[in-house]
Structures are given as C-alpha cells and as structure tokens.
Design an enzyme around this catalytic site. Structure first.
Site, PDB file in Angstrom:
ATOM      1  N   ASN A 111       0.868  -1.188   0.261  1.00 14.86           N
ATOM      2  CA  ASN A 111       0.007   0.018   0.097  1.00 14.86           C
ATOM      3  C   ASN A 111       0.718   1.322  -0.127  1.00 14.86           C
ATOM      4  OD1 ASN A 111      -1.816  -1.921   0.146  1.00 14.86           O
ATOM      5  ND2 ASN A 111      -2.513  -1.331   2.403  1.00 14.86           N
ATOM      6  N   ASP A 113      -0.573   4.236   0.846  1.00 15.29           N
ATOM      7  CA  ASP A 113      -1.317   5.039   1.735  1.00 15.29           C
ATOM      8  C   ASP A 113      -0.828   5.738   2.800  1.00 15.29           C
ATOM      9  OD1 ASP A 113      -1.787   3.160   3.596  1.00 15.29           O
ATOM     10  OD2 ASP A 113      -3.806   2.490   2.615  1.00 15.29           O
ATOM     11  N   HIS A 128       5.570  -0.746  -2.937  1.00 15.36           N
ATOM     12  CA  HIS A 128       5.466  -0.078  -4.069  1.00 15.36           C
ATOM     13  C   HIS A 128       5.554   1.228  -3.963  1.00 15.36           C
ATOM     14  CE1 HIS A 128       2.956  -3.784  -5.502  1.00 15.36           C
ATOM     15  NE2 HIS A 128       4.226  -3.857  -6.005  1.00 15.36           N
ATOM     16  N   CYS A 140      16.138  14.438 -13.021  1.00 13.97           N
ATOM     17  CA  CYS A 140      17.103  15.606 -13.337  1.00 13.97           C
ATOM     18  C   CYS A 140      18.127  15.450 -12.389  1.00 13.97           C
ATOM     19  CB  CYS A 140      16.459  16.967 -13.290  1.00 13.97           C
ATOM     20  SG  CYS A 140      15.942  17.568 -11.681  1.00 13.97           S
ATOM     21  N   CYS A 161       8.639  19.445 -10.777  1.00 19.67           N
ATOM     22  CA  CYS A 161       9.927  19.068  -9.996  1.00 19.67           C
ATOM     23  C   CYS A 161      10.250  20.652  -9.516  1.00 19.67           C
ATOM     24  CB  CYS A 161      10.850  18.625 -10.791  1.00 19.67           C
ATOM     25  SG  CYS A 161      12.469  18.296 -10.119  1.00 19.67           S
TER      26      CYS A 161
HETATM   27  C1  BJW Z   1      -9.695  -7.749   2.435  1.00 22.71           C
HETATM   28  C2  BJW Z   1     -10.799  -6.815   3.003  1.00 22.71           C
HETATM   29  C3  BJW Z   1     -11.036  -6.840   4.169  1.00 22.71           C
HETATM   30  C4  BJW Z   1     -10.822  -6.646   0.726  1.00 22.71           C
HETATM   31  N1  BJW Z   1     -10.139  -7.588   4.913  1.00 22.71           N
HETATM   32  N2  BJW Z   1      -9.214  -8.587   3.051  1.00 22.71           N
HETATM   33  C5  BJW Z   1       2.724  -7.583 -18.367  1.00 22.71           C
HETATM   34  C6  BJW Z   1       3.040  -6.240 -18.557  1.00 22.71           C
HETATM   35  C7  BJW Z   1       3.817  -5.355 -17.622  1.00 22.71           C
HETATM   36  C8  BJW Z   1       3.957  -6.309 -16.602  1.00 22.71           C
HETATM   37  C9  BJW Z   1       3.605  -7.571 -16.370  1.00 22.71           C
HETATM   38  C10 BJW Z   1       3.031  -8.307 -17.457  1.00 22.71           C
HETATM   39  N3  BJW Z   1       2.766  -9.374 -16.710  1.00 22.71           N
HETATM   40  C11 BJW Z   1       3.234  -9.562 -15.599  1.00 22.71           C
HETATM   41  C12 BJW Z   1       3.689  -8.571 -15.282  1.00 22.71           C
HETATM   42  C13 BJW Z   1       4.361  -8.107 -14.070  1.00 22.71           C
HETATM   43  C14 BJW Z   1       3.323  -7.312 -13.130  1.00 22.71           C
HETATM   44  C15 BJW Z   1       2.307  -8.276 -12.508  1.00 22.71           C
HETATM   45  O1  BJW Z   1       2.645  -8.902 -11.594  1.00 22.71           O
HETATM   46  N4  BJW Z   1       1.236  -8.381 -13.298  1.00 22.71           N
HETATM   47  C16 BJW Z   1       0.185  -8.964 -12.894  1.00 22.71           C
HETATM   48  C17 BJW Z   1      -1.067  -8.295 -12.429  1.00 22.71           C
HETATM   49  C18 BJW Z   1      -0.163 -10.044 -13.939  1.00 22.71           C
HETATM   50  N5  BJW Z   1       4.355  -6.624 -12.049  1.00 22.71           N
HETATM   51  C19 BJW Z   1       4.927  -5.654 -12.182  1.00 22.71           C
HETATM   52  O2  BJW Z   1       4.959  -4.924 -13.351  1.00 22.71           O
HETATM   53  C20 BJW Z   1       5.973  -5.312 -11.175  1.00 22.71           C
HETATM   54  N6  BJW Z   1       7.228  -4.985 -11.571  1.00 22.71           N
HETATM   55  C21 BJW Z   1       7.989  -5.988 -12.207  1.00 22.71           C
HETATM   56  O3  BJW Z   1       7.594  -7.141 -12.197  1.00 22.71           O
HETATM   57  O4  BJW Z   1       9.102  -5.623 -12.588  1.00 22.71           O
HETATM   58  C22 BJW Z   1       9.819  -6.580 -13.343  1.00 22.71           C
HETATM   59  C23 BJW Z   1       9.343  -6.191 -14.800  1.00 22.71           C
HETATM   60  C24 BJW Z   1       9.810  -5.189 -15.601  1.00 22.71           C
HETATM   61  C25 BJW Z   1       9.353  -4.927 -16.880  1.00 22.71           C
HETATM   62  C26 BJW Z   1       8.456  -5.813 -17.623  1.00 22.71           C
HETATM   63  C27 BJW Z   1       7.949  -6.786 -16.838  1.00 22.71           C
HETATM   64  C28 BJW Z   1       8.386  -6.871 -15.406  1.00 22.71           C
HETATM   65  C29 BJW Z   1       5.282  -3.866 -10.552  1.00 22.71           C
HETATM   66  C30 BJW Z   1       4.208  -4.112  -9.878  1.00 22.71           C
HETATM   67  C31 BJW Z   1       3.330  -2.680  -9.542  1.00 22.71           C
HETATM   68  C32 BJW Z   1       2.233  -2.657  -9.151  1.00 22.71           C
HETATM   69  N7  BJW Z   1       1.578  -1.445  -8.918  1.00 22.71           N
HETATM   70  C33 BJW Z   1       0.383  -1.237  -8.358  1.00 22.71           C
HETATM   71  C34 BJW Z   1      -0.001   0.543  -8.214  1.00 22.71           C
HETATM   72  C35 BJW Z   1       1.149   0.866  -7.204  1.00 22.71           C
HETATM   73  C36 BJW Z   1       0.746   2.189  -6.969  1.00 22.71           C
HETATM   74  C37 BJW Z   1      -0.673   2.789  -6.564  1.00 22.71           C
HETATM   75  O5  BJW Z   1      -1.056   2.376  -5.437  1.00 22.71           O
HETATM   76  O6  BJW Z   1      -1.292   3.718  -7.341  1.00 22.71           O
HETATM   77  O7  BJW Z   1       0.347  -1.669  -6.895  1.00 22.71           O
HETATM   78  S1  BJW Z   1      -0.999  -2.101  -8.955  1.00 22.71           S
HETATM   79  C38 BJW Z   1      -1.740  -2.502  -7.654  1.00 22.71           C
HETATM   80  O8  BJW Z   1      -1.579  -3.989  -7.317  1.00 22.71           O
HETATM   81  C39 BJW Z   1      -0.856  -1.781  -6.393  1.00 22.71           C
HETATM   82  C40 BJW Z   1      -1.071  -2.707  -5.259  1.00 22.71           C
HETATM   83  O9  BJW Z   1      -0.114  -2.578  -4.447  1.00 22.71           O
HETATM   84  C41 BJW Z   1      -0.983  -4.245  -5.956  1.00 22.71           C
HETATM   85  C42 BJW Z   1      -1.523  -5.317  -5.479  1.00 22.71           C
HETATM   86  O10 BJW Z   1      -2.746  -5.123  -5.229  1.00 22.71           O
HETATM   87  P1  BJW Z   1      -3.380  -5.469  -3.653  1.00 22.71           P
HETATM   88  O11 BJW Z   1      -2.925  -4.831  -2.718  1.00 22.71           O
HETATM   89  O12 BJW Z   1      -3.179  -7.182  -3.537  1.00 22.71           O
HETATM   90  O13 BJW Z   1      -4.835  -5.372  -3.852  1.00 22.71           O
HETATM   91  P2  BJW Z   1      -6.320  -5.911  -4.548  1.00 22.71           P
HETATM   92  O14 BJW Z   1      -7.123  -4.997  -4.682  1.00 22.71           O
HETATM   93  O15 BJW Z   1      -5.467  -6.751  -5.626  1.00 22.71           O
HETATM   94  O16 BJW Z   1      -6.739  -7.131  -3.522  1.00 22.71           O
HETATM   95  C43 BJW Z   1      -7.205  -6.580  -2.201  1.00 22.71           C
HETATM   96  C44 BJW Z   1      -7.522  -8.092  -1.810  1.00 22.71           C
HETATM   97  O17 BJW Z   1      -8.032  -7.611  -0.253  1.00 22.71           O
HETATM   98  C45 BJW Z   1      -8.542  -8.609  -2.235  1.00 22.71           C
HETATM   99  O18 BJW Z   1      -7.717 -10.281  -2.276  1.00 22.71           O
HETATM  100  C46 BJW Z   1      -9.871  -8.752  -1.326  1.00 22.71           C
HETATM  101  O19 BJW Z   1     -10.470  -9.927  -1.360  1.00 22.71           O
HETATM  102  C47 BJW Z   1      -9.067  -8.338  -0.103  1.00 22.71           C
HETATM  103  N8  BJW Z   1     -10.029  -7.479   0.979  1.00 22.71           N
HETATM  104  N9  BJW Z   1     -11.433  -6.131   1.708  1.00 22.71           N
HETATM  105  C48 BJW Z   1      -9.043  -8.644   4.274  1.00 22.71           C
HETATM  106  N10 BJW Z   1     -11.735  -6.064   4.815  1.00 22.71           N
END
Ligand code: BJW
Length: 259
Positions: A111, A113, A128, A140, A161
């Site tokens: 997160n 936040d 992240h 820069c 910036c």
């Molecule tokens: C509850 C609840 C309650 C609800 N109690 N539970 C094709 C193109 C480009 C990249 C890729 C590609 N294929 C694969 C990739 C790699 C990609 C990836 O993994 N993609 C998959 C989606 C397929 N990863 C990346 O690109 C990462 N970098 C990387 O791999 O570098 C190497 C690389 C370089 C060059 C090319 C390819 C690879 C970087 C990932 C960055 C993710 N960024 C974000 C945005 C961050 C900034 C922002 O906040 O704006 O991060 S996306 C978003 O997803 C955010 C989150 O941190 C992240 C994970 O989400 P999270 O936290 O799990 O949330 P949700 O909503 O998914 O789930 C919530 C859960 O809570 C649910 O399960 C609910 O059930 C539960 N819940 N209420 C308990 N009360």
C-alpha cells in the site's frame, strides 16, 4: 459443516495461532489494499475495486503517465484527498502493537497510503513506494530520488519538479517498473522467518505475491487473512476468511488474555 463446527474450528485455529505468536518467533507480514478497506480506502480488484472503474494500463503505467499526466495526477490527487481524511483502522493498530511487542518483526506493505506508519508501525518496507512522495519524471541530476510532499490539494495539476521545473510523478511503482533493489533485498530477507502473514492482498501482482511462496520455501508457517480466497489460499498453512480488522482483533484478544 454446521455453523457451530465452523465457529469452533475458527476458534481452535485462532487459539493455536495465538499460542505460536506467544513464542519468541520471527514474524513477517505482507499487507495489501484489503487491510485499508475498513478505513474507506478502495481496493484495486473486486466488486468495489478501482479497476472496475479504471483500466490499470490507463493509470498505473509510465506510458499512461506520459500520454496523459493530468489524468493520472487527477486520479492520484483524488486518492490523496481520500486517504488524508481516513484513519488507520483496528487492523493497522493491532499490527502496530505487534511491531512494538515482537522482537523480530517486519512489515512489508504494497500500500502507498501510509496508514501503517500513521498507526505507529516503525520500519515499514514500502514495496510499491508512497503516494506522499514525488519524483522528477526526468530524474534531473539536481533532484533527490524522491521527496516528501503531502500538500492536499495540490496548488496546480500536474505538480512540477522544484529542481528543474519539469514534470513530477508520484513516487510509486507502476506496472512494468522494477521494485527498488534495496527494498526487494530487504523484503526477500524478511521471508526468512518463522511465521509469515499475507493480509488483504489478492496475491496476483508479482514480485510481491512471490514473497508468500518464498517464505513457504524458507520453511515459514504461512497464514492468509482475506475476505475471499486467493491464489495463495491453497499454498498457505492456515487461511482465515474474514475482514482483516476483525481477525487481527480476535488474535490480539487471545494474545493479551491472561494464560
Ligand atoms: C480484504 C478486505 C478486508 C478486501 N479484509 N481482505 C505484463 C506487462 C507488464 C507487467 C507485467 C505483465 N505481466 C506480468 C507483469 C508483472 C506485473 C504483474 O505482476 N502483473 C500481474 C497483475 C499479472 N508486475 C509488475 O509490473 C511489477 N514490476 C515488475 O515485475 O518488474 C519487473 C518487470 C519489468 C518490466 C516488465 C515486466 C516486469 C510492478 C507491480 C507494480 C504494481 N503497482 C500497483 C500500483 C501502485 C501504486 C498505486 O497504488 O497507485 O500496486 S497495481 C496495484 O496492485 C497496487 C497494489 O499494491 C498491487 C497489489 O494489489 P493488492 O494490494 O493485492 O490489492 P487488490 O485490490 O488486488 O486485493 C485486495 C485484496 O483484499 C482482495 O483479495 C480482497 O479480497 C481483499 N480484501 N477487503 C481482508 N476488509
């Protein structure tokens, strides 16, 4: 299984877990958007998730930012306004208490936040990045890697910036961007632990999700807390399906109860 049997199984699992947590073990925790849901911060995936309304490729990639920085910044500015008026919930507070009480404790959050820090958890690994940090889009030479800016609302969008007056970008990791090398090293090192929790994460975004697998491979007892099943549910040793704040509170009550 009857409701009574389900309740008694949950109770048994909570008691066993509390017993484990009482021992002097190394605990690592990975959190995702679900931990902040009870604070009113929308998750990404799921029924009410942000990706229902917006496409990740329009908002959470560098290409999207370069195509339409105003749109991307408006989205982040809206999220900053929501976060600033939200409060850490009971789940954040329980984890903050553990971070003080448990000798070997590490919290990695996906997160951006800052609610774990506001609850008082020290040494949070921000996998992240942070929505409260900005970076120079063009990196820069005068600018630091990132700088703190918690102005809400921004005076103008897009913010610039202060060093080169070019575009600033949010200090977060977008799809296709690599995780900071040192952050990844610290996080991988934290998977060498006795108990590893995955809390409120859909466990589909890598490399964060892979930390759960890594912890399991390192011999950790792995636990998931999530309202729904995820790809990690079959991998972990124990899965609690319920709201993070409620389950963490139930564990905490058992931990603080006199033996
Ligand atoms: C509850 C609840 C309650 C609800 N109690 N539970 C094709 C193109 C480009 C990249 C890729 C590609 N294929 C694969 C990739 C790699 C990609 C990836 O993994 N993609 C998959 C989606 C397929 N990863 C990346 O690109 C990462 N970098 C990387 O791999 O570098 C190497 C690389 C370089 C060059 C090319 C390819 C690879 C970087 C990932 C960055 C993710 N960024 C974000 C945005 C961050 C900034 C922002 O906040 O704006 O991060 S996306 C978003 O997803 C955010 C989150 O941190 C992240 C994970 O989400 P999270 O936290 O799990 O949330 P949700 O909503 O998914 O789930 C919530 C859960 O809570 C649910 O399960 C609910 O059930 C539960 N819940 N209420 C308990 N009360």
């Amino acid at each position: 299984m009857s409701l009574r049997e389900v309740t008694s199984e949950l109770d048994g699992n909570l008691n066993r877990l509390a017993e484990k947590l009482r021992s002097n073990l190394r605990i690592s925790i990975l959190t995702g958007a679900g931990i902040s849901a009870a604070s009113g911060i929308p998750t990404f995936r799921g029924q009410e998730g942000l990706w229902k309304k917006y496409r990740p490729e329009d908002l959470a990639t560098l290409d999207a930012f370069d195509t339409n920085p105003v749109l991307v910044w408006k989205w982040y500015a809206w999220r900053r306004e929501r976060i600033v008026t939200s409060q850490p919930n009971r789940g954040h507070h329980v984890l903050a208490t553990w971070s003080e009480r448990i000798n070997s404790f590490c919290l990695i959050t996906q997160n951006v936040d800052g609610l774990h820090e506001r609850a008082g958890t020290h040494g949070v690994i921000r996998f992240h990045g942070s929505i409260w940090e900005l970076q120079c889009r063009n990196k820069c030479p005068e600018s630091p890697d990132s700088w703190w800016d918690d102005t809400v609302p921004f005076r103008s969008i897009p913010p610039t910036c202060p060093y080169c007056h070019g575009l600033a970008r949010p200090g977060v990791t977008w799809f296709g961007e690599s995780i900071d090398h040192e952050i990844l090293r610290q996080s991988l090192s934290a998977t060498d632990c006795d108990i590893f929790f995955a809390i409120g994460t859909s466990a589909i975004v890598n490399p964060a999700a892979n930390l759960i697998r890594q912890a399991k491979q390192n011999g950790a007892f792995t636990i998931e807390i999530n309202v729904d099943a995820t790809p990690a549910s079959d991998l972990v040793d124990l899965a609690f399906h319920g709201p993070a704040a409620t389950i963490l509170e139930q564990i905490e009550q058992r931990l603080t109860r006199c033996p």
